[in-house]
Motif scaffolding. Structure first.
Motif, PDB file in Angstrom:
ATOM      1  N   LEU A  33     -87.071  10.487 -22.280  1.00 38.87           N
ATOM      2  CA  LEU A  33     -87.929  10.293 -23.570  1.00 38.87           C
ATOM      3  C   LEU A  33     -89.068  11.348 -23.421  1.00 38.87           C
ATOM      4  CD1 LEU A  33     -87.459   6.638 -24.238  1.00 38.87           C
ATOM      5  CD2 LEU A  33     -86.354   8.472 -25.434  1.00 38.87           C
ATOM      6  N   VAL A  34     -89.577  11.610 -22.259  1.00 38.50           N
ATOM      7  CA  VAL A  34     -91.092  12.037 -22.201  1.00 38.50           C
ATOM      8  C   VAL A  34     -90.773  13.591 -22.348  1.00 38.50           C
ATOM      9  CG1 VAL A  34     -92.845  12.862 -20.393  1.00 38.50           C
ATOM     10  CG2 VAL A  34     -92.088  10.387 -20.761  1.00 38.50           C
ATOM     11  N   TRP A  35     -89.619  13.993 -21.825  1.00 37.06           N
ATOM     12  CA  TRP A  35     -89.290  15.435 -21.909  1.00 37.06           C
ATOM     13  C   TRP A  35     -88.867  15.799 -23.159  1.00 37.06           C
ATOM     14  CZ3 TRP A  35     -85.873  15.376 -16.902  1.00 37.06           C
ATOM     15  CH2 TRP A  35     -86.563  15.646 -15.820  1.00 37.06           C
ATOM     16  N   ALA A  36     -88.536  14.814 -24.133  1.00 33.67           N
ATOM     17  CA  ALA A  36     -87.942  14.888 -25.321  1.00 33.67           C
ATOM     18  C   ALA A  36     -89.258  15.020 -26.591  1.00 33.67           C
ATOM     19  CB  ALA A  36     -87.032  13.921 -25.977  1.00 33.67           C
ATOM     20  N   LYS A  37     -90.391  14.503 -25.749  1.00 31.95           N
ATOM     21  CA  LYS A  37     -91.530  14.416 -26.702  1.00 31.95           C
ATOM     22  C   LYS A  37     -91.676  13.389 -27.772  1.00 31.95           C
ATOM     23  CE  LYS A  37     -93.684  18.740 -24.901  1.00 31.95           C
ATOM     24  NZ  LYS A  37     -94.644  18.001 -23.996  1.00 31.95           N
ATOM     25  N   VAL A  38     -90.893  12.450 -27.950  1.00 29.75           N
ATOM     26  CA  VAL A  38     -90.812  11.479 -28.895  1.00 29.75           C
ATOM     27  C   VAL A  38     -91.977  10.976 -29.378  1.00 29.75           C
ATOM     28  CG1 VAL A  38     -88.460  10.710 -28.119  1.00 29.75           C
ATOM     29  CG2 VAL A  38     -90.440   9.397 -27.325  1.00 29.75           C
ATOM     30  N   PRO A  64     -96.941   7.779 -21.050  1.00 26.36           N
ATOM     31  CA  PRO A  64     -97.001   8.840 -19.884  1.00 26.36           C
ATOM     32  C   PRO A  64     -95.689   8.862 -19.124  1.00 26.36           C
ATOM     33  CG  PRO A  64     -98.063   6.554 -19.602  1.00 26.36           C
ATOM     34  CD  PRO A  64     -97.554   6.868 -21.041  1.00 26.36           C
ATOM     35  N   SER A  65     -95.557   9.656 -18.328  1.00 24.42           N
ATOM     36  CA  SER A  65     -94.330  10.092 -17.377  1.00 24.42           C
ATOM     37  C   SER A  65     -94.473   8.994 -16.325  1.00 24.42           C
ATOM     38  CB  SER A  65     -94.265  11.661 -16.930  1.00 24.42           C
ATOM     39  OG  SER A  65     -95.405  11.698 -16.040  1.00 24.42           O
ATOM     40  N   PRO A  66     -93.086   8.969 -15.752  1.00 28.45           N
ATOM     41  CA  PRO A  66     -93.179   8.003 -14.525  1.00 28.45           C
ATOM     42  C   PRO A  66     -94.104   8.222 -13.483  1.00 28.45           C
ATOM     43  CG  PRO A  66     -91.093   8.247 -15.350  1.00 28.45           C
ATOM     44  CD  PRO A  66     -91.932   8.880 -16.043  1.00 28.45           C
ATOM     45  N   ALA A  67     -94.387   9.666 -13.200  1.00 29.56           N
ATOM     46  CA  ALA A  67     -95.278  10.276 -12.313  1.00 29.56           C
ATOM     47  C   ALA A  67     -96.440  10.037 -12.316  1.00 29.56           C
ATOM     48  CB  ALA A  67     -94.910  11.740 -12.317  1.00 29.56           C
ATOM     49  N   ARG A  68     -96.849   9.781 -13.622  1.00 27.19           N
ATOM     50  CA  ARG A  68     -98.536   9.464 -14.076  1.00 27.19           C
ATOM     51  C   ARG A  68     -98.666   8.001 -13.647  1.00 27.19           C
ATOM     52  NH1 ARG A  68    -100.052  10.609 -19.750  1.00 27.19           N
ATOM     53  NH2 ARG A  68    -102.068   9.396 -19.057  1.00 27.19           N
ATOM     54  N   VAL A  69     -97.704   7.173 -13.814  1.00 22.25           N
ATOM     55  CA  VAL A  69     -97.721   5.740 -13.477  1.00 22.25           C
ATOM     56  C   VAL A  69     -97.883   5.502 -11.963  1.00 22.25           C
ATOM     57  CG1 VAL A  69     -96.502   3.448 -13.894  1.00 22.25           C
ATOM     58  CG2 VAL A  69     -96.518   5.033 -15.533  1.00 22.25           C
ATOM     59  N   TRP A  70     -97.031   6.208 -11.366  1.00 28.60           N
ATOM     60  CA  TRP A  70     -96.877   6.450  -9.794  1.00 28.60           C
ATOM     61  C   TRP A  70     -98.234   6.929  -9.374  1.00 28.60           C
ATOM     62  CZ3 TRP A  70     -94.493   4.377  -5.924  1.00 28.60           C
ATOM     63  CH2 TRP A  70     -94.484   4.802  -4.629  1.00 28.60           C
ATOM     64  N   ALA A  71     -98.875   7.824  -9.991  1.00 22.91           N
ATOM     65  CA  ALA A  71    -100.354   8.116  -9.435  1.00 22.91           C
ATOM     66  C   ALA A  71    -101.409   7.150  -9.851  1.00 22.91           C
ATOM     67  CB  ALA A  71    -100.682   9.531 -10.141  1.00 22.91           C
ATOM     68  N   ALA A  72    -101.063   6.606 -10.741  1.00 20.55           N
ATOM     69  CA  ALA A  72    -102.123   5.256 -11.004  1.00 20.55           C
ATOM     70  C   ALA A  72    -101.791   4.242  -9.889  1.00 20.55           C
ATOM     71  CB  ALA A  72    -101.736   4.703 -12.278  1.00 20.55           C
ATOM     72  N   LEU A  73    -100.625   4.000  -9.572  1.00 20.53           N
ATOM     73  CA  LEU A  73    -100.287   3.072  -8.418  1.00 20.53           C
ATOM     74  C   LEU A  73    -100.712   3.764  -7.289  1.00 20.53           C
ATOM     75  CD1 LEU A  73     -98.990   0.401  -7.344  1.00 20.53           C
ATOM     76  CD2 LEU A  73     -96.864   1.858  -7.052  1.00 20.53           C
ATOM     77  N   ARG A  74    -100.764   4.854  -6.887  1.00 15.38           N
ATOM     78  CA  ARG A  74    -101.226   5.567  -5.538  1.00 15.38           C
ATOM     79  C   ARG A  74    -102.857   5.417  -5.408  1.00 15.38           C
ATOM     80  NH1 ARG A  74    -102.307  10.729  -3.582  1.00 15.38           N
ATOM     81  NH2 ARG A  74    -101.835  10.933  -1.428  1.00 15.38           N
TER      82      ARG A  74
END
Length: 308
Positions: free
Chosen positions: A71-76, A83-93
Motif C-alpha cells: 500500500l505504501v508503494w502504491a501511494k494510496v 508511513p512505511s514499516p521501516a519508519r515505524v521500526w526506526a521509531a521503535l529503535r
C-alpha cells in the motif's frame, strides 16, 4: 413331572471362563469403559510445537507487513498518513536507544497488573455472593451486566472530577471496567456446576466457605477463567482510555500517553508504534498467563487432546 435340569460340577472340572455363558464381566466392562474415556497424552516434539504454534503467527505477520508495504508503494495516501514499516521500526529503535521503551511499557503494565489483581480480589467474593444469595443476585446481577456493557472510557470524566489527575483515578477506572467481568464470569461458571456436586460436598461436610473453596470454585473454573480473561481485557482497555484522556507529566509516561503525545505531534509512525506496543502487551499477557492456565484447566478435566 420332571423338574428343571441342573448342571452338576464334577470334581476337578475347570470353571467356565467369565462371559462364556453369554453374560458380561462387570469388572472387565468397567475397565473397557475406562479405556474408552481415557485420552492418550503424547508430548509433541519441539519442532511440531513450533510449526503448529509459532509458524502461523509469523506467516500472518509477514503477510500483513507485505500488504502494508504494498500500500505504501502504491501511494494510496500521503506518506505522513501511512508511513512505511521501516519508519515505524526506526521509531521503535529510536525509543530503545533513548532508553525510554522499557520504562513506557512498564509504567502501563505495572498499573494494569496491579489494578487487575485488586479487581480479582473484589470480583471473586462478589461473584460468589451474587451466585449463591438469591436476593443479592436479583438486585446486583442486572447492575453488573449493565456495567460490563458500559464503555470504559465513559468512566474517565467522572473519576477525573471525583479524584483528580492521579494514579487513584487510573485504578478506579480499571476496577470499574474489570470487576463486573470477573464477577459475571464466576457467576456463569457457578451456574453450570451440577447440583450433585454441591449435595456430595455437603454430605462430606463442605459447607459455607469450605464448600466454596473446595467445590464451587474448582467446578466453576472454566467460566471463572473466561471471566478472568475478559476482566484483563477490560482492565487493559480501561487503562489505555484513561492514559490517553488524562495525560499528565506527573503520572509518568505510559503507552496511552505516549500514543496521545505522538498524535499531538502528528507523528503517524509514533502513533502506529504506540498501537503495536499496546497490542503486543495484550497478546503477551494472554500467551504467558491465561493460555497456560486455560490448558491446565482443560487437562484437569481430561481434555488433554484439545488442550495440547
Amino acid at each position: 413331572m420332571a423338574g428343571p435340569e441342573t448342571t452338576r460340577k464334577e470334581p476337578g472340572q475347570a470353571a467356565a471362563p467369565p462371559g462364556a455363558d453369554g453374560g458380561q464381566d462387570p469388572a472387565g466392562l468397567g475397565a473397557g469403559l475406562d479405556a474408552l474415556e481415557a485420552v492418550p497424552v503424547r508430548r509433541a516434539p519441539l519442532t511440531e510445537v513450533l510449526i503448529r504454534s509459532v509458524l502461523p503467527p509469523i506467516v500472518a505477520i509477514a503477510l500483513v507487513l507485505a500488504v502494508w508495504q504494498g500500500l505504501v508503494w502504491a501511494k494510496v495516501t500521503d506518506d505522513y498518513k501511512l508511513p512505511s514499516p521501516a519508519r515505524v521500526w526506526a521509531a521503535l529503535r529510536d525509543l530503545w536507544l533513548r532508553g525510554e521503551l522499557l520504562d513506557i511499557v512498564w509504567t502501563s503494565v505495572s498499573r494494569g497488573l496491579f489494578g487487575f489483581l485488586v479487581a480479582l480480589a473484589i470480583g471473586t467474593p462478589l461473584g460468589l455472593v451474587v451466585a449463591r444469595v438469591r436476593f443479592v443476585r436479583a438486585a446486583v446481577r442486572p447492575i453488573l451486566s449493565g456495567l460490563q456493557s458500559l464503555p470504559s472510557v465513559a468512566w474517565v470524566p467522572p473519576t477525573l472530577i471525583w479524584m483528580g489527575l492521579n494514579d487513584r483515578m487510573m485504578y478506579t477506572v480499571i476496577l470499574l471496567g474489570a470487576v463486573p467481568s470477573i464477577a459475571n464470569g464466576l457467576v456463569a461458571g457457578i451456574d453450570q456446576v451440577p447440583p450433585l456436586f454441591l449435595r456430595a460436598g455437603r454430605t462430606l461436610g463442605a459447607r459455607g466457605l469450605r464448600g466454596a473453596w473446595h467445590i464451587l470454585l474448582p467446578a466453576a473454573l472454566p467460566g471463572y477463567v473466561a471471566g478472568l480473561k475478559q476482566g484483563w481485557a477490560f482492565a487493559w482497555r480501561s487503562l489505555m482510555a484513561a492514559e490517553i484522556i488524562a495525560s499528565s507529566p506527573d503520572l509518568g509516561l505510559g503507552l496511552g500517553q505516549y500514543l496521545e503525545n505522538q498524535r499531538n505531534n502528528s507523528d503517524m509512525a509514533g502513533v502506529l508504534l504506540g498501537i503495536f506496543l499496546i497490542l503486543f502487551v495484550g497478546i503477551a499477557i494472554e500467551l504467558l498467563v491465561f493460555a497456560p492456565v486455560e490448558r491446565w484447566v482443560l487437562r484437569s478435566r481430561g481434555l488433554q487432546e484439545r488442550a495440547r
